[in-house]
Design an enzyme around this catalytic site. Structure first.
Site, PDB file in Angstrom:
ATOM      1  N   LYS A   2     121.687  21.700  32.418  1.00 29.19           N
ATOM      2  CA  LYS A   2     121.117  22.614  33.434  1.00 29.19           C
ATOM      3  C   LYS A   2     122.239  23.366  34.168  1.00 29.19           C
ATOM      4  O   LYS A   2     122.315  23.383  35.409  1.00 29.19           O
ATOM      5  CB  LYS A   2     120.195  21.866  34.410  1.00 29.19           C
ATOM      6  CG  LYS A   2     119.110  22.784  34.998  1.00 29.19           C
ATOM      7  CD  LYS A   2     117.968  22.003  35.603  1.00 29.19           C
ATOM      8  CE  LYS A   2     117.034  22.893  36.403  1.00 29.19           C
ATOM      9  NZ  LYS A   2     116.484  24.053  35.699  1.00 29.19           N
TER      10      LYS A   2
HETATM   11  N1  PMP Z   1     113.625  23.790  30.397  1.00 24.37           N
HETATM   12  C1  PMP Z   1     114.339  24.635  31.163  1.00 24.37           C
HETATM   13  C2  PMP Z   1     115.276  25.571  30.514  1.00 24.37           C
HETATM   14  C3  PMP Z   1     114.173  24.615  32.555  1.00 24.37           C
HETATM   15  O1  PMP Z   1     114.875  25.446  33.321  1.00 24.37           O
HETATM   16  C4  PMP Z   1     113.236  23.728  33.128  1.00 24.37           C
HETATM   17  C5  PMP Z   1     113.015  23.733  34.613  1.00 24.37           C
HETATM   18  N2  PMP Z   1     113.829  22.807  35.271  1.00 24.37           N
HETATM   19  C6  PMP Z   1     112.529  22.858  32.276  1.00 24.37           C
HETATM   20  C7  PMP Z   1     112.749  22.925  30.919  1.00 24.37           C
HETATM   21  C8  PMP Z   1     111.569  21.850  32.820  1.00 24.37           C
HETATM   22  O2  PMP Z   1     112.256  20.771  33.387  1.00 24.37           O
HETATM   23  P1  PMP Z   1     111.614  19.951  34.591  1.00 24.37           P
HETATM   24  O3  PMP Z   1     110.297  19.477  34.130  1.00 24.37           O
HETATM   25  O4  PMP Z   1     112.560  18.830  34.821  1.00 24.37           O
HETATM   26  O5  PMP Z   1     111.526  20.877  35.726  1.00 24.37           O
END
Ligand code: PMP
Length: 307
Positions: free
Chosen positions: A159
């Site tokens: 991330k």
């Molecule tokens: N993939 C990406 C590229 C994202 O930015 C996110 C958002 N955080 C997610 C998946 C979903 O992750 P989460 O459920 O932890 O928010």
């Protein structure tokens, strides 16, 4: 100046008004994208007069993992991050749906795009946030012409802020071509994820989602929905997914903190299933919203009350 500008954020070890949290233009993270972030939602429950945070410990655990990949120091424990987050919301008297953005960034004012021995800092702010994408009407999406960055380029597991250029390219292309969201393929041609959300399909009653080696972010919503499906005895397949499986799926939906659970009506001009929200999607979506708003006791261990 608005009330929002005066809300507290956490910056350089202190709570200060958002309007005062400004960075030097020489900041390493600004020049090279050397930062990593999280996104946590809080849901205001009017009846219970409380704000509920969804899986906050898991979000900070992932932030620490991102930091490790980017060779950052995380001086705080998960408990300390959680404590700062609760204090920020309490001090700001937040009583509405909120999105929290914690991040670690290389705060040194020096040149050279490297990771080691560059000072970093933690910051946190909150914004009011309703739906990021419509969860009820069925989304019109496309497969992107942009390929998802792979683990040996910019790891999606981390991330990392700089990696979101890849997301921005796909998202703008999709919107400018008349779609609402994009689906990435990975460098092997397998289905990866949306620009800021994970992807699920249903085929013949089986819930399918790309595995963690398909250049996805290891989403916390994704993990939660897989757990729910298991608890509901819905068969699950976590595996590489072909592009054309998207077209022949009975159901498809996105999952993520921002997007929540949003169903997909159309991919590359193919109507998914019968063009309506599918039964498995609906069941998972309904349960998800019950849980995050503090209305499902069976999963109350996933939520943290602020007040
Ligand atoms: N993939 C990406 C590229 C994202 O930015 C996110 C958002 N955080 C997610 C998946 C979903 O992750 P989460 O459920 O932890 O928010």
């Amino acid at each position: 100046m608005t009330d929002y500008d005066l809300k507290p954020c956490y910056f350089e070890g202190k709570f200060i008004p958002l309007k005062d949290a400004n960075l030097n233009i020489r900041t390493h993270a600004l020049q090279y994208g050397t930062a990593c972030f999280g996104g946590i939602r809080g849901y205001w429950n009017e009846n219970k007069q409380n704000l509920f945070l969804f899986r906050i410990e898991d979000h900070y655990k992932r932030l620490k993992q991102s930091a490790k990949i980017l060779q950052m120091q995380t001086n705080y424990s998960i408990e300390e991050y959680k404590d700062i987050t609760l204090q920020l919301l309490q001090k700001g008297h937040w009583k509405e749906n909120v999105y929290l953005r914690p991040f670690l960034y290389k705060s040194a004012l020096e040149l050279s795009p490297r990771l080691h021995n560059v000072q970093d800092s933690f910051a946190l702010y909150a914004i009011p946030l309703g739906d990021y994408l419509d969860t009820q009407k069925g989304l019109k999406v496309c497969v992107s012409s942009w390929i998802r960055i792979s683990d040996n380029q910019i790891p999606t597991r981390a991330k990392a802020n700089g990696g979101y250029i890849n997301s921005a390219l796909a998202k703008s292309e999709a919107l400018q071509n008349g779609y609402e969201e994009a689906i990435f393929l990975d460098s092997h041609g397998n289905v990866s994820e949306g620009s800021a959300e994970n992807l699920f399909l249903v085929r013949d009653g089986v819930l399918i989602t790309p595995d963690v080696s398909s250049s996805i972010l290891e989403g916390i919503t994704r993990r939660s929905l897989l757990q729910l499906a298991k608890d509901f005895q819905i068969p699950i397949e976590v595996r590489p997914v072909d592009r054309t499986e998207l077209y022949v799926a009975d159901e498809a939906f996105f999952a993520g903190t921002g997007v929540q659970v949003a169903w997909i009506r159309e991919i590359d001009h193919r109507i998914i299933g019968n063009g309506k929200i599918g039964t498995i999607t609906k069941k998972l979506q309904d349960t998800f919203f019950e849980i995050v708003t503090g209305e499902n006791d069976a999963y109350s261990h996933w939520i943290t009350p602020v007040y």
